[in-house]
Scaffold this motif. Structure first.
Motif, PDB file in Angstrom:
ATOM      1  N   ILE A  89      35.691  37.739  34.383  1.00  0.00           N
ATOM      2  CA  ILE A  89      36.080  36.870  33.113  1.00  0.00           C
ATOM      3  C   ILE A  89      36.996  35.641  33.579  1.00  0.00           C
ATOM      4  N   THR A  90      36.733  34.549  33.505  1.00  0.00           N
ATOM      5  CA  THR A  90      37.239  33.753  33.876  1.00  0.00           C
ATOM      6  C   THR A  90      38.608  32.782  32.832  1.00  0.00           C
ATOM      7  N   GLY A  91      39.350  32.433  33.330  1.00  0.00           N
ATOM      8  CA  GLY A  91      40.298  31.664  32.609  1.00  0.00           C
ATOM      9  C   GLY A  91      41.036  32.295  31.570  1.00  0.00           C
ATOM     10  N   ALA A  92      41.547  33.589  31.780  1.00  0.00           N
ATOM     11  CA  ALA A  92      42.155  34.537  30.814  1.00  0.00           C
ATOM     12  C   ALA A  92      43.392  33.959  30.445  1.00  0.00           C
ATOM     13  N   LEU A  93      43.636  34.077  29.028  1.00  0.00           N
ATOM     14  CA  LEU A  93      44.623  33.520  28.429  1.00  0.00           C
ATOM     15  C   LEU A  93      45.657  34.796  28.017  1.00  0.00           C
ATOM     16  N   SER A  94      45.079  35.955  27.667  1.00  0.00           N
ATOM     17  CA  SER A  94      45.741  36.971  27.185  1.00  0.00           C
ATOM     18  C   SER A  94      45.637  38.179  28.004  1.00  0.00           C
ATOM     19  N   TYR A  95      46.456  39.262  27.786  1.00  0.00           N
ATOM     20  CA  TYR A  95      46.542  40.551  28.400  1.00  0.00           C
ATOM     21  C   TYR A  95      45.389  41.133  27.766  1.00  0.00           C
ATOM     22  N   PRO A  96      44.433  41.886  28.444  1.00  0.00           N
ATOM     23  CA  PRO A  96      43.151  42.892  27.766  1.00  0.00           C
ATOM     24  C   PRO A  96      43.744  43.559  26.747  1.00  0.00           C
ATOM     25  N   ASP A  97      42.698  43.600  25.844  1.00  0.00           N
ATOM     26  CA  ASP A  97      43.091  44.627  24.537  1.00  0.00           C
ATOM     27  C   ASP A  97      42.365  46.079  24.994  1.00  0.00           C
ATOM     28  N   LEU A  98      42.924  46.820  25.483  1.00  0.00           N
ATOM     29  CA  LEU A  98      42.079  47.969  26.148  1.00  0.00           C
ATOM     30  C   LEU A  98      41.627  48.941  25.001  1.00  0.00           C
ATOM     31  N   GLU A  99      42.427  48.916  23.879  1.00  0.00           N
ATOM     32  CA  GLU A  99      41.823  49.642  22.799  1.00  0.00           C
ATOM     33  C   GLU A  99      40.338  49.083  21.936  1.00  0.00           C
ATOM     34  N   LYS A 100      40.123  47.898  22.390  1.00  0.00           N
ATOM     35  CA  LYS A 100      38.913  47.313  21.962  1.00  0.00           C
ATOM     36  C   LYS A 100      37.902  47.270  22.891  1.00  0.00           C
ATOM     37  N   GLY A 101      38.254  47.963  24.210  1.00  0.00           N
ATOM     38  CA  GLY A 101      37.173  47.954  25.093  1.00  0.00           C
ATOM     39  C   GLY A 101      37.520  46.891  26.170  1.00  0.00           C
ATOM     40  N   PHE A 102      38.805  46.703  26.481  1.00  0.00           N
ATOM     41  CA  PHE A 102      39.044  45.576  27.519  1.00  0.00           C
ATOM     42  C   PHE A 102      38.377  44.081  27.075  1.00  0.00           C
ATOM     43  N   VAL A 103      38.950  43.658  25.777  1.00  0.00           N
ATOM     44  CA  VAL A 103      38.868  42.286  25.563  1.00  0.00           C
ATOM     45  C   VAL A 103      39.642  41.628  25.773  1.00  0.00           C
ATOM     46  N   VAL A 104      39.289  40.146  26.268  1.00  0.00           N
ATOM     47  CA  VAL A 104      40.351  39.113  27.037  1.00  0.00           C
ATOM     48  C   VAL A 104      40.217  37.770  26.134  1.00  0.00           C
TER      49      VAL A 104
END
Ligand code: FAD
Length: 322
Positions: free
Chosen positions: A116-131
């Motif tokens: 995942i390039t250029g992440a702007l947020s922490y991953p949402d682990l509850e949604k299955g690592f969504v950034v």
């Protein structure tokens, strides 16, 4: 299972954006109930490395080799892959900059990891690592899922405010079996930008746009920056027209900054410009058009001509300092 993060430094001094990456890694580690380790390569003092504990790193893995004071993408890839295997890392983080962008894809391929390039947020682990990341030059955001148990993330610098805590990291040596080909690229010359405050680390920034009319008026920006002890920046058309060097261009396709104060003179406030500066704590806009979109994002606005307002502001700062 752990999180590791590559730390960049200039002659041993750790870059501010890397402290942010360490903090980002340690927050992800907390969410995953694991620990974060920082990877430092080349010359760095023990004190600088221990201080990474203030941003959440439990330990530092240090690779001591003088050849690593310069960027060698293959060598740094080998370091991250070695560290990831040693630490059984599930998440590997680099910065989304020239260095990180040349290393992260190589690491992802070697570890068979999602990238995942250029992440702007922490991953949402509850949604299955969504950034969250920005796409289409800042016109939209995408929420991307890392569909693999291993993830490599490049973090967009200046996406999060830095919070310093008590803490100290332990230092361990990391042995890496380099091959000669890892150092195949020879650095012939380094052109250092001297005498200026690095833009991405600056707390105060004075920036100019096309409303400055031409490079001959840049003294107005520089004088105010000098009085404030600020770095200078510009909009993209200004850099494209060669009024200012490209490393000063901020925005979606330039540097992202998060200073305490951003003064924008003669800049309209296009979405691609705002994408790189909207994290600034206080934004002051000077524009002769009261309808300029930038005023909507500003904390303070001055409707007026830059050639009149900037000298007045500079004189006022000078007087205040006396
Ligand atoms: P202008 O839009 O021309 O605005 C000049 C402003 O100055 C106007 O608001 C005007 O009222 C004011 N003005 C004029 N004279 C005076 C005066 N004498 N006194 C006071 N005010 C005055 N732009 C970026 O900045 N960064 C990026 O990273 C970036 N990436 C882009 C990526 C893509 C894919 C695309 C398509 C565009 C990108 N742009 C980027 C360009 C962006 O869309 C705008 O065109 C650009 O930001 C406009 O620059 P500007 O505000 O300096 O110029």
């Amino acid at each position: 299972m752990s999180v590791i993060v590559l730390v960049e430094h200039t002659e041993g001094v750790i870059k501010k954006k890397s402290l942010e990456a360490v903090q980002y890694a340690s927050e992800i580690a907390k969410k995953m109930n694991t620990t974060a380790a920082a990877i430092v390569a080349g010359k760095a003092t023990d004190e600088e490395m221990k201080n990474l504990g203030q941003y959440g790193a439990q330990k530092v893995l240090h690779v001591q080799d003088d050849r690593l004071n310069e960027l060698h993408a293959r060598a740094f890839t080998r370091i991250l892959v070695t560290a990831a295997k040693k630490e059984s890392s599930q998440v590997i983080i680099t910065l989304h900059d020239v260095n990180g962008s040349s290393i992260a894809p190589r690491v992802a391929i070697q570890l068979n990891a999602a990238l995942i390039t250029g992440a702007l947020s922490y991953p949402d682990l509850e949604k299955g690592f969504v950034v969250k990341k920005s796409v289409f030059s800042g016109k939209a955001f995408a929420f991307v899922q890392a569909a693999s148990d291993k993830k490599v993330i490049t973090l967009m610098p200046n996406s999060f405010p830095l919070i310093k805590n008590e803490g100290t990291a332990t230092i361990e040596k990391l042995e890496v079996a380099f091959e000669e080909k890892d150092f195949g690229v020879k650095v012939k010359e380094v052109n250092k930008i001297t005498g200026e405050i690095p833009l991405s680390d600056a707390e105060l920034v004075v920036s100019g746009g096309r409303g400055m009319k031409g490079p001959e008026n840049w003294g107005l920006i520089e004088n105010l920056a000098h009085e404030l002890g600020a770095a200078t920046a510009c909009s993209r058309p200004v850099a494209d027209a060669h009024w200012r060097p490209h490393h000063e261009h901020v925005g979606q396709t330039g540097t992202t900054i998060r200073p305490n104060l951003y003064i924008a003179a003669g800049i309209s406030g296009a979405i691609q410009h705002l994408a790189g500066v909207s994290g600034s704590k206080t934004i002051v806009v000077i524009n002769k058009d009261p309808e300029a979109p930038f005023f909507k994002a500003a904390n303070y606005g001055v409707v007026g001509d830059v050639t009149e307002i900037l000298p007045q502001l500079t004189a006022a700062v000078k007087k205040f300092k006396e």
